[in-house]
Design a protein around this motif. Structure first.
Motif, short mmCIF file in Angstrom:
data_model
loop_
_atom_site.label_atom_id
_atom_site.label_comp_id
_atom_site.label_asym_id
_atom_site.label_seq_id
_atom_site.Cartn_x
_atom_site.Cartn_y
_atom_site.Cartn_z
N GLU A 1 5.83 -6.07 -10.81
CA GLU A 1 4.09 -6.34 -11.77
C GLU A 1 3.38 -6.20 -10.97
O GLU A 1 2.89 -6.23 -10.05
N TRP A 2 1.82 -5.80 -12.20
CA TRP A 2 0.69 -5.06 -11.39
C TRP A 2 0.19 -6.73 -12.04
O TRP A 2 -0.21 -7.25 -12.76
N PRO A 3 -0.92 -6.53 -10.90
CA PRO A 3 -1.61 -5.93 -9.05
C PRO A 3 -0.25 -6.75 -8.36
O PRO A 3 -0.48 -5.83 -6.99
N GLN B 1 2.39 -6.69 -7.10
CA GLN B 1 3.58 -5.85 -6.15
C GLN B 1 2.86 -4.50 -6.19
O GLN B 1 3.88 -4.22 -5.88
N LEU B 2 1.94 -4.64 -5.46
CA LEU B 2 0.76 -3.18 -6.16
C LEU B 2 1.79 -2.74 -4.23
O LEU B 2 2.35 -1.18 -4.74
N ASP B 3 1.57 -4.16 -3.10
CA ASP B 3 2.46 -2.75 -2.04
C ASP B 3 4.26 -2.09 -2.16
O ASP B 3 4.57 -1.23 -2.17
N LYS B 4 4.93 -3.41 -3.31
CA LYS B 4 5.97 -2.48 -3.68
C LYS B 4 6.26 -1.85 -4.28
O LYS B 4 6.87 -0.83 -4.64
N ILE B 5 5.30 -1.03 -5.39
CA ILE B 5 4.93 -0.18 -5.86
C ILE B 5 4.29 1.05 -5.42
O ILE B 5 5.42 2.22 -5.08
N VAL B 6 3.33 0.53 -4.21
CA VAL B 6 3.40 1.89 -3.67
C VAL B 6 4.96 2.97 -2.21
O VAL B 6 4.88 3.49 -2.08
N GLU B 7 4.93 1.35 -2.01
CA GLU B 7 6.52 1.64 -0.82
C GLU B 7 7.33 2.40 -1.53
O GLU B 7 8.12 3.51 -1.70
#
Length: 193
Positions: A1-3, A5-11
């Protein structure tokens, strides 16, 4: 989910970036799908520039990404958010005003390669996807409205430069599928040499 879970997306992008073609959409969606019907209003127009000369773009892209050597994606950031209809019309107008640009990629929800990942489609090896310019320019709807139309650029020949995504008469025995290209490739993967 944005934003959230941004860290999870980048990971996840970092995890996949060297071994997979990774795509994203600069659009946000109202649901957990990336269908055009779920796009929410945005201030970003994206174009897959393909063979376009990035030095002669009619409007300099706010962000320019090199997706492989001599091939690019452009992002134009608008000053104001538009209705979806206005946004898509300006996206199409911008795309059609750029010679040798991919004219099938102006629709809402378009997906493009993620900078910092690898483009794996070439038999000559991986190509790094990278941002090559980010200038902070913002455009008004009027800036894009002032771009030339196909008629202004090509006169009476304009029709032959427009792409009708629904007209498949040029393909003998063409079939329109209700699945996307990834699903299609997955379904025939085992039969490809």
């Amino acid at each position: 989910e944005w934003p959230t879970q941004l860290d999870k997306i980048v990971e996840r992008v970092v995890e996949l970036g060297d071994d997979c073609n990774v795509y994203f959409s600069p659009y946000l969606f109202s649901g957990r799908n990336s269908e055009k019907s779920s796009v929410i209003p945005s201030r970003t127009i994206v174009a897959d520039l393909d063979d376009a000369n990035v030095l002669t773009l009619p409007l300099k892209a706010t962000v320019l990404v090199e997706s492989s050597p001599a091939r690019h994606q452009g992002y134009w950031i608008l000053k104001e958010q538009l209705t979806l209809e206005e946004h898509e019309a300006l996206s199409k107008k911008l795309t059609y005003s750029i010679p040798r640009c991919d004219r099938t990629g102006w629709f809402l929800g378009k997906k493009v390669r993620v900078p910092g990942t690898m483009n794996l489609k070439y038999s000559t090896g991986k190509k790094f996807v990278r941002v090559i310019d980010s200038n902070g320019f913002f455009y008004s709807a009027n800036d894009l409205e002032s771009l030339p139309t196909l008629k202004e650029m090509y006169g009476s020949d304009a029709k032959k430069y427009e792409i009708d995504e629904d007209n498949l008469e040029w393909v003998e025995a063409a079939q329109k599928l209700d699945i996307g290209p990834i699903e299609l490739l997955t379904s025939i993967r085992s039969s490809l040499p």
